[in-house]
Scaffold this active site. Structure first.
Site, PDB file in Angstrom:
ATOM      1  N   LYS A  78       0.852  -1.184   0.000  1.00  0.00           N
ATOM      2  CA  LYS A  78       0.000   0.000   0.000  1.00  0.00           C
ATOM      3  C   LYS A  78       0.890   1.238   0.000  1.00  0.00           C
ATOM      4  O   LYS A  78       1.951   1.258   0.646  1.00  0.00           O
ATOM      5  CB  LYS A  78      -0.902  -0.026   1.245  1.00  0.00           C
ATOM      6  CG  LYS A  78      -1.949   1.075   1.318  1.00  0.00           C
ATOM      7  CD  LYS A  78      -2.819   0.861   2.558  1.00  0.00           C
ATOM      8  CE  LYS A  78      -3.952   1.872   2.648  1.00  0.00           C
ATOM      9  NZ  LYS A  78      -4.836   1.595   3.803  1.00  0.00           N
ATOM     10  N   SER A 153      -9.450   1.219   2.580  1.00  0.00           N
ATOM     11  CA  SER A 153      -8.631   2.060   1.725  1.00  0.00           C
ATOM     12  C   SER A 153      -7.506   1.297   1.019  1.00  0.00           C
ATOM     13  O   SER A 153      -6.830   1.856   0.146  1.00  0.00           O
ATOM     14  CB  SER A 153      -8.022   3.202   2.555  1.00  0.00           C
ATOM     15  OG  SER A 153      -7.242   2.695   3.630  1.00  0.00           O
ATOM     16  N   SER A 177      -9.915  -1.527   6.674  1.00  0.00           N
ATOM     17  CA  SER A 177      -9.313  -1.229   5.382  1.00  0.00           C
ATOM     18  C   SER A 177      -8.463  -2.325   4.765  1.00  0.00           C
ATOM     19  O   SER A 177      -8.008  -2.198   3.633  1.00  0.00           O
ATOM     20  CB  SER A 177      -8.471   0.053   5.474  1.00  0.00           C
ATOM     21  OG  SER A 177      -9.318   1.170   5.541  1.00  0.00           O
TER      22      SER A 177
END
Length: 458
Positions: A78, A153, A177
């Site tokens: 990420k 996310s 997330s």
């Protein structure tokens, strides 16, 4: 070749069926061709990935040194996780040219175990939302159907794994997330026990709620990645059955405000666990209804503090969603924040108490299947709910309490979109959690994996 699991890849390396450079090139080809379709990566690190693959290949050919358990396994991170010498944008315009000066702890550990970094995954700006509709780098699209969102996310991480662009990815989880995008994309996502994997080098959202953890194609792959991250033998310690395992089934909150198709698939999964020898035990969790309010208060207050200096100098460079969050942050009083922290302590104790009579809790990961891109509300017919609230309704409690929680596929809707089960164990009992998931995978997920590969393979 890109459909392989980590276990299959490592075995193939040992048998000299292919080389690290060959495997890395295959995955980079996938990224070059299909990232335009899914938008799973903000940055693809071709040069450094190939350079590392060549170095590892030379070491393997000369049989020099110890080989880590992720040797030459292509993974991704990420884009809120620092990677030395690489662009780390946090999904933001403010940090669009930021080059990290050192690796995050999680990156260092996986490097030591031989993992290859393919690049940085797209995400919601600074992790502020549960979708991956990024205003600067574009939305992440679901590999099952690009009309649908990939969740957030850590949406780019889940989409990359589901679409075979990356064999595994590391995401973060503050309200869901990791688990939400894993559920949306039909892959495995684990939020480990709070602080089991250090957050050093990861851009914070809420230091009280933030977790870092892996997203993988299978539970077996998850075991290997977690063994690399923690040096605990998850890969070898699993039992061969779950007879007598007591699974707690909440009798409120987690069965309310739920899509009927999701409910049916969830109930079938519970019956499947019974067939494997588990015992279902009704449990009472009335305190769960407060979880969104508590998580929102803590996270919103802390994110305002975390971004305080950047707000002073760069407010205009944030997206509208971020600005709204900052406005809310300023309205939270110190009393409200401290009260939420005290409630967190009580909730954590109450969840831990449940494990005196059970081993694992099972809930749906999401109340609904993933929604279409751009949708802001979920329509239940008799009522509507904001997508952001809906998607974290079943997940955020366990960020508050810090208990390990895993999202595991358990079915397909009539629209051919995945539905997932959430399993939660007591603190530091990831082995119990992962063994239960492994046994379910072994007996009930072969057809799911075949369908996922047929839909997302190229």
């Amino acid at each position: 070749m890109v459909n392989m699991t980590i276990e299959e890849l490592v075995k193939g390396y040992k048998n000299q069926e292919y080389s690290p450079v060959e495997i890395t090139n295959k995955h980079l080809d996938q990224c070059r061709i299909y990232n335009a379709e899914y938008n799973a990566f903000i940055t693809i690190c071709e040069e450094s990935a190939l350079s590392e693959a060549k170095r590892i290949e030379a070491t393997m050919m000369n049989n020099r040194g110890e080989h880590g358990i992720l040797q030459a396994v292509p993974i991704s991170y990420k884009d809120s996780i620092d990677t030395k010498g690489m662009r780390t944008t946090n999904g933001s315009l403010i940090h669009k040219n930021r080059i990290a000066t050192e690796d995050a702890n999680v990156v260092k550990v996986l490097k030591e175990n031989g993992a290859l970094n393919l690049g940085k995954n797209n995400m919601y700006e600074y992790g502020f939302g549960i979708t991956s509709d990024n205003p600067f780098y574009g939305p992440v699209k679901n590999p099952w159907n690009t009309d649908y969102m990939a969740g957030g996310s850590s949406g780019g991480s889940a989409a990359a794994v589901a679409a075979n662009l990356s064999m595994a990815s590391i995401g973060t989880d503050t309200a869901g997330s990791i688990r939400v995008p894993a559920a949306c994309c039909g892959v495995i996502g684990l939020k480990p026990t709070y602080n089991l994997i250090p957050m050093y080098g990861v851009m914070p959202l809420s230091w009280t709620l933030d977790h870092v953890g892996p997203i993988t194609k299978t539970v077996s792959d998850l075991n290997i990645v977690m063994e690399a991250l923690t040096k605990r033998p998850y890969k070898k310690s699993g039992k061969e059955d779950i007879k007598g395992l007591k699974i707690g089934v909440p009798d409120q909150h987690f069965n309310e405000g739920i899509n009927e198709e999701v409910r049916e698939i969830y109930q079938k999964a519970l019956k499947d666990f019974e067939r494997l020898g588990a015992e279902l035990v009704a449990i009472n969790m009335p305190f769960a209804t407060e979880s969104i309010d508590i998580a929102t208060t803590i996270a919103t207050a802390e994110v305002g503090y975390t971004h305080n200096e950047l707000i002073k100098t760069s407010l205009d460079l944030y997206g509208e969603g971020a600005k709204e969050t900052f406005d809310k942050s300023r309205s939270i009083s110190s009393f409200e924040y401290i009260e939420a922290l005290k409630k967190r302590e009580i909730m954590s104790h109450k969840v831990s108490e449940l494990y005196e009579s059970i081993d694992v809790i099972a809930t749906p990961t999401l109340p609904v299947p993933t929604t279409k891109l751009g949708e802001s509300e979920v329509d239940f017919g008799h009522s509507k709910e904001k997508v952001g609230d809906c998607m974290i309704r079943y997940t955020c409690l366990f960020d508050i309490t810090g208990h390990p929680a895993l999202s595991l596929p358990c079915g397909i809707t009539n629209d051919s979109m995945p539905v997932s089960l959430q399993l939660i164990s007591n603190h530091y009992q990831e082995d119990v959690l992962m063994n239960a998931a492994h046994m379910y995978e072994k007996y009930y997920l072969n057809d799911f994996y075949q369908l996922r590969n047929s839909l997302t393979s190229h």
